[in-house]
Design an enzyme around this catalytic site. Sequence first.
Site, PDB file in Angstrom:
ATOM      1  N   HIS A  12       0.843  -1.211   0.000  1.00  0.00           N
ATOM      2  CA  HIS A  12       0.000   0.000   0.000  1.00  0.00           C
ATOM      3  C   HIS A  12       0.873   1.255   0.000  1.00  0.00           C
ATOM      4  O   HIS A  12       1.310   1.723   1.054  1.00  0.00           O
ATOM      5  CB  HIS A  12      -0.908  -0.034   1.241  1.00  0.00           C
ATOM      6  CG  HIS A  12      -1.933   1.059   1.308  1.00  0.00           C
ATOM      7  ND1 HIS A  12      -3.290   0.806   1.419  1.00  0.00           N
ATOM      8  CD2 HIS A  12      -1.824   2.410   1.296  1.00  0.00           C
ATOM      9  CE1 HIS A  12      -3.956   1.949   1.470  1.00  0.00           C
ATOM     10  NE2 HIS A  12      -3.085   2.947   1.412  1.00  0.00           N
ATOM     11  N   HIS A  14       0.987   5.003  -2.333  1.00  0.00           N
ATOM     12  CA  HIS A  14       0.501   5.844  -3.438  1.00  0.00           C
ATOM     13  C   HIS A  14       1.728   6.423  -4.141  1.00  0.00           C
ATOM     14  O   HIS A  14       2.556   7.072  -3.492  1.00  0.00           O
ATOM     15  CB  HIS A  14      -0.366   6.979  -2.888  1.00  0.00           C
ATOM     16  CG  HIS A  14      -1.552   6.485  -2.111  1.00  0.00           C
ATOM     17  ND1 HIS A  14      -2.808   6.405  -2.637  1.00  0.00           N
ATOM     18  CD2 HIS A  14      -1.653   6.022  -0.840  1.00  0.00           C
ATOM     19  CE1 HIS A  14      -3.643   5.921  -1.740  1.00  0.00           C
ATOM     20  NE2 HIS A  14      -2.967   5.677  -0.632  1.00  0.00           N
ATOM     21  N   HIS A 192      -9.738   1.567  -0.040  1.00  0.00           N
ATOM     22  CA  HIS A 192      -9.579   2.266   1.237  1.00  0.00           C
ATOM     23  C   HIS A 192     -10.925   2.281   1.971  1.00  0.00           C
ATOM     24  O   HIS A 192     -11.947   2.647   1.374  1.00  0.00           O
ATOM     25  CB  HIS A 192      -9.167   3.719   1.014  1.00  0.00           C
ATOM     26  CG  HIS A 192      -7.725   3.919   0.661  1.00  0.00           C
ATOM     27  ND1 HIS A 192      -7.147   3.390  -0.451  1.00  0.00           N
ATOM     28  CD2 HIS A 192      -6.745   4.628   1.298  1.00  0.00           C
ATOM     29  CE1 HIS A 192      -5.865   3.749  -0.497  1.00  0.00           C
ATOM     30  NE2 HIS A 192      -5.591   4.500   0.551  1.00  0.00           N
ATOM     31  N   GLU A 195     -10.406   4.107   7.404  1.00  0.00           N
ATOM     32  CA  GLU A 195      -9.319   4.997   7.840  1.00  0.00           C
ATOM     33  C   GLU A 195      -9.974   6.174   8.573  1.00  0.00           C
ATOM     34  O   GLU A 195      -9.568   6.548   9.664  1.00  0.00           O
ATOM     35  CB  GLU A 195      -8.514   5.489   6.631  1.00  0.00           C
ATOM     36  CG  GLU A 195      -7.367   6.438   6.970  1.00  0.00           C
ATOM     37  CD  GLU A 195      -6.723   7.063   5.708  1.00  0.00           C
ATOM     38  OE1 GLU A 195      -7.343   7.028   4.623  1.00  0.00           O
ATOM     39  OE2 GLU A 195      -5.597   7.615   5.840  1.00  0.00           O
ATOM     40  N   ASP A 273       2.021   3.999   3.017  1.00  0.00           N
ATOM     41  CA  ASP A 273       0.977   4.887   2.476  1.00  0.00           C
ATOM     42  C   ASP A 273       1.575   5.999   1.601  1.00  0.00           C
ATOM     43  O   ASP A 273       1.524   5.913   0.385  1.00  0.00           O
ATOM     44  CB  ASP A 273       0.139   5.462   3.626  1.00  0.00           C
ATOM     45  CG  ASP A 273      -1.294   5.745   3.242  1.00  0.00           C
ATOM     46  OD1 ASP A 273      -1.696   5.409   2.126  1.00  0.00           O
ATOM     47  OD2 ASP A 273      -2.037   6.313   4.086  1.00  0.00           O
ATOM     48  N   ASP A 274       2.124   7.029   2.225  1.00  0.00           N
ATOM     49  CA  ASP A 274       2.724   8.175   1.504  1.00  0.00           C
ATOM     50  C   ASP A 274       3.960   8.605   2.299  1.00  0.00           C
ATOM     51  O   ASP A 274       3.934   9.631   2.997  1.00  0.00           O
ATOM     52  CB  ASP A 274       1.732   9.344   1.451  1.00  0.00           C
ATOM     53  CG  ASP A 274       0.386   8.945   0.879  1.00  0.00           C
ATOM     54  OD1 ASP A 274       0.282   8.813  -0.355  1.00  0.00           O
ATOM     55  OD2 ASP A 274      -0.562   8.738   1.667  1.00  0.00           O
TER      56      ASP A 274
HETATM   57  N1  ADE Z   1      -4.432   9.248  -1.047  1.00  0.00           N
HETATM   58  C1  ADE Z   1      -3.162   9.300  -0.658  1.00  0.00           C
HETATM   59  N2  ADE Z   1      -3.041   8.933   0.626  1.00  0.00           N
HETATM   60  C2  ADE Z   1      -4.283   8.623   1.059  1.00  0.00           C
HETATM   61  C3  ADE Z   1      -4.819   8.172   2.297  1.00  0.00           C
HETATM   62  N3  ADE Z   1      -4.060   7.944   3.368  1.00  0.00           N
HETATM   63  N4  ADE Z   1      -6.144   7.976   2.371  1.00  0.00           N
HETATM   64  C4  ADE Z   1      -6.914   8.194   1.305  1.00  0.00           C
HETATM   65  N5  ADE Z   1      -6.466   8.617   0.129  1.00  0.00           N
HETATM   66  C5  ADE Z   1      -5.148   8.815   0.003  1.00  0.00           C
HETATM   67 ZN    ZN Z   2      -3.624   4.949   1.211  1.00  0.00          ZN
END
Ligand code: ADE
Ligand code: ZN
Length: 329
Positions: A12, A14, A192, A195, A273-274
């Site tokens: 996971h 992005h 998703h 969250e 995630d990011d």
């Molecule tokens: N796009 C990038 N990061 C995200 C996240 N944590 N939740 C939803 N969309 C995303």
């Molecule tokens: Zn995500």
Amino acid sequence: MSYRSYPKLELHLHLEGGAPPAFIRGLAKEKGIDIHKIFDEQGGYAYRDFDHFLRVYEAACTTLQGPEDFRRLVLAVLEESAANGVIYLETFLSPDFCGGGDLEAWRDYLGAMTDAAAQAERDFGITLKGIITCIRHNGPEQAKTVARCAVETKGDFITGFGMAGAELMGRPGDFAYSFDMAREAGLRITCHAGEWGGPDMVADTIRDLRPERIGHGINAAKDLALVDQIAEQGIVLEVCPGSNVFLNAVESWEKHPIRLLRDRGVKVTVSTDDPPFFHTTMTREYDMMAENYGWDEADFAELNKTALEAAFCDAATRERIAKKLEAAQ
Ligand code: ADE
Ligand code: ZN
């Protein structure tokens, strides 16, 4: 001790969210785009909360303007992932940022990214697969356009379909058409949920979109009957603890529900995630789990095994990664 060199699988991430701030600043400078407001004094990304994060993310993406930029981005992200011990990575790719959903434009972007992935495999020893992702706050009609891009370009590299974006906009069923289209074409499904939404959002996602995996899913822990259902159905959670703590989706590492979910029999995996947005890496995720939960190599081997089984890849790739893990673990 650090788990930097420990071999890892990550399901996971992005792609645009993996862009180092210096990389985006470089592109902005090349193109004369003023986005200084999205950076803090230390040069990192600056935002107040999740909604603002999504806006800053999209502002950063305005610097990514063509296939060549995405080729460079894939190389930058994969080099960093490999440096953190990741041997297999799945990344979310959004046609919304790559030509706005135009199929021919998307093919050009995808060609550049596929070339970069092959180069990174040779240079850094990391394998990449792509999950095409619609963006929830762009609405169900755009999601159909994105699903069409996914169906038309599925193959060895594009293996899955998913949805990210502002979770509280609309209901999962609004996107059922796109998910049905992707599933019927043979794409693997993740989405998703949980969250920001509650257990109801996770339950509706499972019922209406029928994912094999759920991105985050952590708020399912607020309903133990739902946790048991997820465990029984074998749905895999792509948990991103560092992201959740940084965005205040949970209060702290200590209070994060990943241990509860795992102890109750849910299949959990761990991802970033990011990463630069949340000041994390896969190394840091592992080090924090070791520090906060006392998890060790036996726990991490189990995470890897779950991730390998849940990976959206072909049997030959799974076997190759299994051998690599065996040799390195
Ligand atoms: N796009 C990038 N990061 C995200 C996240 N944590 N939740 C939803 N969309 C995303
Ligand atoms: Zn995500």
